[in-house]
Design an enzyme around this catalytic site. Structure first.
Site, PDB file in Angstrom:
ATOM      1  CB  ALA A 196      36.646  31.818  44.332  1.00 58.68           C
ATOM      2  CE  LYS A 197      39.441  37.195  38.735  1.00 60.95           C
ATOM      3  NZ  LYS A 197      40.664  37.621  39.272  1.00 60.95           N
TER       4      LYS A 197
END
Ligand code: GLU
Length: 329
Positions: free
Chosen positions: A259-260
Site C-alpha cells: 500500500a501507499k
C-alpha cells in the site's frame, strides 16, 4: 471448436495503479493472450465518491505503456458497452428487480453499531466483516413498516436455504480446490442505504452480461466468489459461472498488503523515476513465478510459456532487495 474465452481486468479508479494491480493486469492479459481469447477492460467506478475520472485515464495510459492492450472496453471495441460501471446502473436495477420478483431480497435496517455488535461465526467470509445474523430477514411486515419510518434500509440478498453440510465447492485455477459453507457470511448487501449497488451485485451482473469465462484477480477477493456464484444462480445464469483464479498478493516488507505506506510504488511514479516497461514486466513475471531469474522482457515475450500452474501460490514480499531489481541498483 471450443468457444472463445473471455477475461477481464476490472480496476477501481480510486487511486493510482500500483505494482499489485499491474501484476493482476499482466496475468489476466497473459491468460487470454495464451488462450487466443478476448481481453476486456472494465472500469469499476460504481463508487463515485471514491472514483476519480483522471485515475481511469491514468490506468489506461499505464496499461498501454506496459504493452497490455485490450480488445473490448473504453477506446476499443464496445459490443457490451458501456464499460464504466457508473453508466450501467440500469442493468443492476434490472437484476435487483428479478431478485425481488423471486422473493430473494429484503430490507435491512440494522445500524452500523448493530452490525458491529454481531459476533463473528466461524465460517464468516472475512472480506466483508462479521457475518450477518439475518436479523432483518425475520422482521414482520409491521416491524418493517415501523422501522422504515426511521431509517432508509439497505437491501440484502436472502441466501437460499440449504443444509449446512452441503458445501459450495469450486476449483480455483491458482489457489486449488475451495470449499465454503454456503451460508458463510450470511445474507449480504446488494444495494446500500444510500442507493449504491454493491460490488458483489455489480461485478456478477457485469461478468455475466459481458460473457466472461475466466476471472483472474487478487486473492483478497477469493471469499467473494461463493457470494458471486450464488448470485449467478439466483439470476438464472448458473450455466455461465466463469472459472476463477485468485493470485496471491504482493506484500510490503512488514508482511502487510502492499500500500501507499510502503512508498510510492505506483506505476506512474515508477515511470517518472525512469523505470522501463520491460524492466517492470520482467520484474512482475519474476515475482509471480513465471520466470526463475529476473530479466527485462515484454509482455508478449511471456505468452508462449504462460500457464497458471507456474504461478507462486504464496504472496511475494516486496523487500529492499526485490525493489533494487526494479531500480537496477
Ligand atoms: N474492482 C476490483 C478491484 O479493483 C476488482 C474486482 C474483480 O476483479 O472482481 O479490486
Amino acid at each position: 471448436m471450443d468457444s472463445i474465452r473471455r477475461g477481464r481486468f476490472a480496476p477501481t479508479p480510486s487511486g493510482d495503479m500500483h505494482l499489485g494491480n499491474a501484476k493482476i493486469a499482466l496475468l489476466s492479459w497473459l491468460q487470454m493472450r495464451a488462450a487466443n481469447g478476448v481481453f476486456l477492460l472494465r472500469i469499476e467506478d460504481i463508487d463515485l465518491q471514491r472514483s476519480r475520472p483522471e485515475k481511469s485515464v491514468q490506468i489506461m495510459d499505464d496499461l498501454r505503456w506496459l504493452g497490455l492492450d485490450w480488445d473490448e472496453g473504453p477506446g476499443a471495441l464496445e459490443p457490451h458497452s458501456p464499460y464504466f460501471q457508473s453508466q450501467r446502473l440500469e442493468l443492476y436495477a434490472n437484476a435487483l428487480n428479478r431478485l425481488e420478483a423471486e422473493g430473494l431480497l429484503y430490507p435491512c435496517y440494522c445500524s452500523r453499531a448493530e452490525l458491529h455488535g454481531i459476533a463473528g461465526a466461524p465460517h464468516g467470509l472475512a472480506s466483508e466483516g462479521a457475518p450477518y445474523s439475518g436479523a432483518c430477514r425475520r422482521l414482520t411486515k409491521t416491524d418493517r413498516a415501523e422501522r422504515a419510518r426511521r431509517k432508509t434500509p439497505s437491501l440484502r440478498f436472502a441466501l437460499p436455504e440449504v443444509p449446512q453440510d452441503q458445501l459450495l465447492c469450486f476449483q480455483d485455477g491458482i489457489a486449488g480446490a475451495q470449499q465454503f459453507s454456503p451460508g458463510g457470511g450470511g445474507d449480504f448487501v446488494v444495494r446500500r442505504a444510500d442507493g449504491m449497488y454493491s460490488y458483489q451485485l455489480a461485478v456478477t451482473v457485469d461478468d455475466a452480461l459481458m460473457e466472461i469465462t475466466d476471472v483472474l484477480r487478487g486473492d483478497d477477493l477469493l471469499d467473494s466468489t461463493p457470494r458471486q456464484i450464488q448470485l449467478y444462480r439466483a439470476l438464472g445464469w448458473g450455466e455461465q459461472i466463469p472459472s476463477f483464479a485468485h493470485a496471491p498478493l504482493l506484500l510490503g516488507a512488514d508482511g502487510t498488503r502492499l500500500a501507499k505506506r510502503h512508498g510510492d510504488l505506483s506505476i506512474a511514479s515508477l515511470r517518472s523515476d525512469g523505470v522501463l516497461p520491460t524492466t517492470l514486466i520482467g520484474w512482475l513475471a519474476y515475482v509471480s513465478g513465471l520466470i526463475d531469474h529476473f530479466e527485462p522482457l515484454t509482455a508478449s515475450d511471456l505468452i508462449a510459456e504462460f500457464t497458471l500452474e507456474k504461478l507462486h501460490q504464496e504472496p511475494f514480499v516486496v523487500n529492499v532487495q526485490a525493489l533494487s531489481l526494479l531500480y537496477g541498483n
